[in-house]
Design an enzyme around this catalytic site. Structure first.
Site, PDB file in Angstrom:
ATOM      1  N   ASP A   1       0.839  -1.193   0.000  1.00 52.00           N
ATOM      2  CA  ASP A   1       0.000   0.000   0.000  1.00 52.00           C
ATOM      3  C   ASP A   1       0.879   1.250   0.000  1.00 52.00           C
ATOM      4  O   ASP A   1       2.002   1.222   0.505  1.00 52.00           O
ATOM      5  CB  ASP A   1      -0.870   0.033   1.268  1.00 52.00           C
ATOM      6  CG  ASP A   1      -2.010  -0.969   1.231  1.00 52.00           C
ATOM      7  OD1 ASP A   1      -2.219  -1.620   0.194  1.00 52.00           O
ATOM      8  OD2 ASP A   1      -2.707  -1.090   2.257  1.00 52.00           O
TER       9      ASP A   1
ATOM     10  N   ARG B   1      -1.027  -0.909  -8.864  1.00 49.51           N
ATOM     11  CA  ARG B   1      -2.369  -0.500  -8.443  1.00 49.51           C
ATOM     12  C   ARG B   1      -2.452   1.035  -8.557  1.00 49.51           C
ATOM     13  O   ARG B   1      -1.629   1.737  -7.990  1.00 49.51           O
ATOM     14  CB  ARG B   1      -2.641  -0.911  -6.995  1.00 49.51           C
ATOM     15  CG  ARG B   1      -3.989  -0.403  -6.482  1.00 49.51           C
ATOM     16  CD  ARG B   1      -4.099  -0.484  -4.968  1.00 49.51           C
ATOM     17  NE  ARG B   1      -4.117  -1.844  -4.474  1.00 49.51           N
ATOM     18  CZ  ARG B   1      -3.875  -2.152  -3.181  1.00 49.51           C
ATOM     19  NH1 ARG B   1      -3.586  -1.217  -2.304  1.00 49.51           N
ATOM     20  NH2 ARG B   1      -3.925  -3.401  -2.798  1.00 49.51           N
TER      21      ARG B   1
ATOM     22  N   ARG C   1     -10.627   7.177   7.234  1.00 47.37           N
ATOM     23  CA  ARG C   1     -10.360   7.550   5.841  1.00 47.37           C
ATOM     24  C   ARG C   1     -11.565   7.227   4.958  1.00 47.37           C
ATOM     25  O   ARG C   1     -11.882   7.959   4.028  1.00 47.37           O
ATOM     26  CB  ARG C   1      -9.088   6.861   5.325  1.00 47.37           C
ATOM     27  CG  ARG C   1      -7.818   7.462   5.915  1.00 47.37           C
ATOM     28  CD  ARG C   1      -6.580   7.072   5.116  1.00 47.37           C
ATOM     29  NE  ARG C   1      -6.314   5.644   5.181  1.00 47.37           N
ATOM     30  CZ  ARG C   1      -5.705   5.042   6.198  1.00 47.37           C
ATOM     31  NH1 ARG C   1      -5.281   5.739   7.227  1.00 47.37           N
ATOM     32  NH2 ARG C   1      -5.497   3.748   6.173  1.00 47.37           N
ATOM     33  N   ARG C   2     -12.256   6.126   5.265  1.00 48.46           N
ATOM     34  CA  ARG C   2     -13.478   5.802   4.494  1.00 48.46           C
ATOM     35  C   ARG C   2     -14.559   6.857   4.749  1.00 48.46           C
ATOM     36  O   ARG C   2     -15.290   7.240   3.851  1.00 48.46           O
ATOM     37  CB  ARG C   2     -14.024   4.416   4.857  1.00 48.46           C
ATOM     38  CG  ARG C   2     -13.061   3.248   4.686  1.00 48.46           C
ATOM     39  CD  ARG C   2     -12.718   2.941   3.235  1.00 48.46           C
ATOM     40  NE  ARG C   2     -11.761   3.808   2.592  1.00 48.46           N
ATOM     41  CZ  ARG C   2     -10.427   3.745   2.725  1.00 48.46           C
ATOM     42  NH1 ARG C   2      -9.876   2.874   3.498  1.00 48.46           N
ATOM     43  NH2 ARG C   2      -9.638   4.579   2.059  1.00 48.46           N
TER      44      ARG C   2
HETATM   45  C1  LIG Z   1      -8.440  -1.706  -3.665  1.00 50.80           C
HETATM   46  C2  LIG Z   1      -8.086  -0.354  -3.164  1.00 50.80           C
HETATM   47  C3  LIG Z   1      -6.818  -0.138  -2.633  1.00 50.80           C
HETATM   48  C4  LIG Z   1      -6.450   1.117  -2.177  1.00 50.80           C
HETATM   49  N1  LIG Z   1      -5.168   1.324  -1.743  1.00 50.80           N
HETATM   50  C5  LIG Z   1      -4.788   2.570  -1.389  1.00 50.80           C
HETATM   51  C6  LIG Z   1      -3.436   2.859  -1.037  1.00 50.80           C
HETATM   52  O1  LIG Z   1      -2.560   1.991  -1.012  1.00 50.80           O
HETATM   53  N2  LIG Z   1      -3.125   4.139  -0.719  1.00 50.80           N
HETATM   54  C7  LIG Z   1      -4.059   5.146  -0.725  1.00 50.80           C
HETATM   55  O2  LIG Z   1      -3.714   6.301  -0.460  1.00 50.80           O
HETATM   56  N3  LIG Z   1      -5.347   4.891  -1.051  1.00 50.80           N
HETATM   57  C8  LIG Z   1      -5.730   3.647  -1.374  1.00 50.80           C
HETATM   58  N4  LIG Z   1      -7.036   3.415  -1.716  1.00 50.80           N
HETATM   59  C9  LIG Z   1      -8.063   4.459  -1.452  1.00 50.80           C
HETATM   60  C10 LIG Z   1      -8.190   5.398  -2.637  1.00 50.80           C
HETATM   61  O3  LIG Z   1      -7.024   6.171  -2.760  1.00 50.80           O
HETATM   62  C11 LIG Z   1      -9.397   6.318  -2.454  1.00 50.80           C
HETATM   63  O4  LIG Z   1      -9.257   7.057  -1.281  1.00 50.80           O
HETATM   64  C12 LIG Z   1     -10.727   5.585  -2.406  1.00 50.80           C
HETATM   65  O5  LIG Z   1     -10.735   4.469  -3.249  1.00 50.80           O
HETATM   66  C13 LIG Z   1     -11.858   6.514  -2.843  1.00 50.80           C
HETATM   67  O6  LIG Z   1     -11.640   6.942  -4.156  1.00 50.80           O
HETATM   68  P1  LIG Z   1     -12.518   6.487  -5.418  1.00 50.80           P
HETATM   69  O7  LIG Z   1     -11.585   6.261  -6.540  1.00 50.80           O
HETATM   70  O8  LIG Z   1     -13.345   5.338  -5.065  1.00 50.80           O
HETATM   71  O9  LIG Z   1     -13.366   7.748  -5.806  1.00 50.80           O
HETATM   72  P2  LIG Z   1     -14.273   8.780  -5.003  1.00 50.80           P
HETATM   73  O10 LIG Z   1     -14.180  10.030  -5.804  1.00 50.80           O
HETATM   74  O11 LIG Z   1     -13.932   8.828  -3.545  1.00 50.80           O
HETATM   75  O12 LIG Z   1     -15.702   8.129  -5.089  1.00 50.80           O
HETATM   76  C14 LIG Z   1     -16.371   7.888  -6.289  1.00 50.80           C
HETATM   77  C15 LIG Z   1     -17.714   7.237  -5.956  1.00 50.80           C
HETATM   78  O13 LIG Z   1     -17.506   5.966  -5.355  1.00 50.80           O
HETATM   79  C16 LIG Z   1     -18.436   5.745  -4.283  1.00 50.80           C
HETATM   80  N5  LIG Z   1     -17.692   5.666  -2.994  1.00 50.80           N
HETATM   81  C17 LIG Z   1     -16.414   6.023  -2.780  1.00 50.80           C
HETATM   82  N6  LIG Z   1     -16.044   5.783  -1.499  1.00 50.80           N
HETATM   83  C18 LIG Z   1     -17.130   5.278  -0.872  1.00 50.80           C
HETATM   84  C19 LIG Z   1     -17.370   4.843   0.457  1.00 50.80           C
HETATM   85  N7  LIG Z   1     -16.421   4.854   1.406  1.00 50.80           N
HETATM   86  N8  LIG Z   1     -18.609   4.375   0.761  1.00 50.80           N
HETATM   87  C20 LIG Z   1     -19.568   4.313  -0.211  1.00 50.80           C
HETATM   88  N9  LIG Z   1     -19.381   4.718  -1.495  1.00 50.80           N
HETATM   89  C21 LIG Z   1     -18.175   5.200  -1.835  1.00 50.80           C
HETATM   90  C22 LIG Z   1     -19.366   6.915  -4.337  1.00 50.80           C
HETATM   91  O14 LIG Z   1     -20.430   6.600  -5.195  1.00 50.80           O
HETATM   92  C23 LIG Z   1     -18.528   8.009  -4.944  1.00 50.80           C
HETATM   93  O15 LIG Z   1     -19.271   9.013  -5.566  1.00 50.80           O
HETATM   94  C24 LIG Z   1      -7.403   2.183  -2.217  1.00 50.80           C
HETATM   95  C25 LIG Z   1      -8.660   1.974  -2.769  1.00 50.80           C
HETATM   96  C26 LIG Z   1      -9.007   0.741  -3.247  1.00 50.80           C
HETATM   97  C27 LIG Z   1     -10.349   0.565  -3.864  1.00 50.80           C
END
Ligand SMILES: Cc1cc2nc3c(=O)[nH]c(=O)nc-3n(C[C@H](O)[C@H](O)[C@H](O)COP(=O)(O)OP(=O)(O)OC[C@H]3O[C@@H](n4cnc5c(N)ncnc54)[C@H](O)[C@@H]3O)c2cc1C
Length: 313
Positions: A139, A189, A293-294
């Site tokens: 990560d 990723r 963070r979520r």
């Molecule tokens: C498999 C995976 C690994 C990751 N690893 C890392 C890492 O190593 N380092 C790091 O900094 N970040 C990591 N992240 C987190 C990532 O950087 C984002 O903070 C997170 O995925 C939210 O961004 P998004 O692309 O989903 O878009 P967003 O712009 O946040 O969301 C787009 C849409 O997705 C839906 N959504 C998003 N989040 C939620 C939620 N919590 N609950 C319900 N609906 C939601 C909503 O419909 C929203 O409008 C990871 C994410 C994933 C999926």
């Protein structure tokens, strides 16, 4: 992720030890937490990943915990990962399940030799993962650790080429990182990024972050690297699907990746359409930073979370 005031507040709270102790120590409900976290034990992980596998979904398991400040805690993290990998092997799940590791949980932020300790601990986890037929994704944490983390990934890839790196589209440097890491055999990723970062190093508006994600995604899918597309964003999933078709990407050269509990129906839809989909499955008792963070990503969840704390606390 954009730096809105609510998001900044939640991310500040995620680093507040008093608030963390008050929330984690309270006799609280797991209703909201349970949606995003497999449970506290390896048995919970086995149950969760087996159910995902039955639905045609792959998984990557993260043992919750970050920023360890004692070498013994880093060693405990390693021991837990080894136990986890052995249990996955014993259950015949290593075909569909890999692990995700935060280097700060295996010692990177320890004063003095933290980087060396993290490298050795990470190597121990990679060795066991390879022995049981799976692999590791490292990560990415806040931008002060990006170079150090990529350095460790590059060193580990000499012995374990399938180790995956994470790049965060909100960082201004990431297009150039995609160019240098987008070689054949490299697994990358791509996510938006989950930490609070300053303007100098990161895009901070939603539209700039999304545009950067799409630029990086285009470059990644045009490269010979394996693209691990980590997002829940419906527009980006659509764009990725079109680019995958246009680049004639074979189905084993990319994955969609989403978090446990976020858009589960979409995870199943993508899998049913023939895409590989990997679900990020956190487990353990140290869920506070991860959950916050979520919440920062979707503040509507915060109200739900607080209500459930109040009603059951
Ligand atoms: C498999 C995976 C690994 C990751 N690893 C890392 C890492 O190593 N380092 C790091 O900094 N970040 C990591 N992240 C987190 C990532 O950087 C984002 O903070 C997170 O995925 C939210 O961004 P998004 O692309 O989903 O878009 P967003 O712009 O946040 O969301 C787009 C849409 O997705 C839906 N959504 C998003 N989040 C939620 C939620 N919590 N609950 C319900 N609906 C939601 C909503 O419909 C929203 O409008 C990871 C994410 C994933 C999926």
């Amino acid at each position: 992720m954009p730096n809105s005031p609510v998001r900044s507040l939640i991310l500040a709270a995620s680093r507040n030890p008093n608030l963390r102790d008050a929330l984690v120590g309270a006799p609280i409900t797991r209703d909201v937490v349970k949606r995003y976290i497999a449970g506290e034990t390896i048995a919970d992980v086995i149950e969760c990943t087996r159910a995902l596998a039955a639905d045609g979904l792959l998984a990557t398991v993260d043992r919750l915990g970050e920023d360890v400040l004692e070498e013994q805690d880093a060693a405990n993290t390693v021991r837990d990962y080894l136990d986890l990998l052995d249990a996955l092997a014993a259950e015949g799940l290593t075909d569909s399940v890999e692990v995700s590791v935060k280097l700060s949980a295996v010692g990177q932020s320890l004063p003095g030799h933290g980087q060396q300790i993290a490298l050795e601990n990470a190597r121990t986890i990679c060795e066991r993962a390879a022995a049981v037929g799976t692999t590791v994704t490292f990560d990415m944490e806040d931008h002060t650790t990006t170079d150090a983390t990529l350095d460790i990934v590059n060193q580990l890839r000499v012995q374990f080429p399938s180790v995956a790196a994470v790049l965060q589209a909100y960082l201004r440097r990431t297009e150039s990182d995609v160019a240098s890491l987008g070689y054949s055999g490299s697994r990358i990723r791509l996510c938006k990024g989950a930490y609070k970062e300053p303007d100098e190093v990161a895009f901070t508006s939603r539209s700039d972050i999304d545009k950067s994600y799409v630029r990086c995604l285009r470059a990644l899918l045009a490269s010979p690297a394996t693209a691990l597309i980590a997002t829940h964003d419906p527009r980006i999933v659509d764009i990725a699907s079109s680019l995958i078709a246009r680049e004639h990407r074979a189905s084993d050269t990319y994955e969609f990746q989403m978090l446990l509990g976020v858009r589960p129906a979409e995870q199943r839809r993508l899998a049913a359409d023939g895409h590989r989909v990997r679900v990020y499955v956190p487990y353990g008792s140290d869920w506070y930073g991860y959950m916050m963070r979520r919440m920062a990503e979707k503040p509507a969840n915060l109200a739900l979370f607080i209500r459930s704390l109040a009603s059951k606390g």
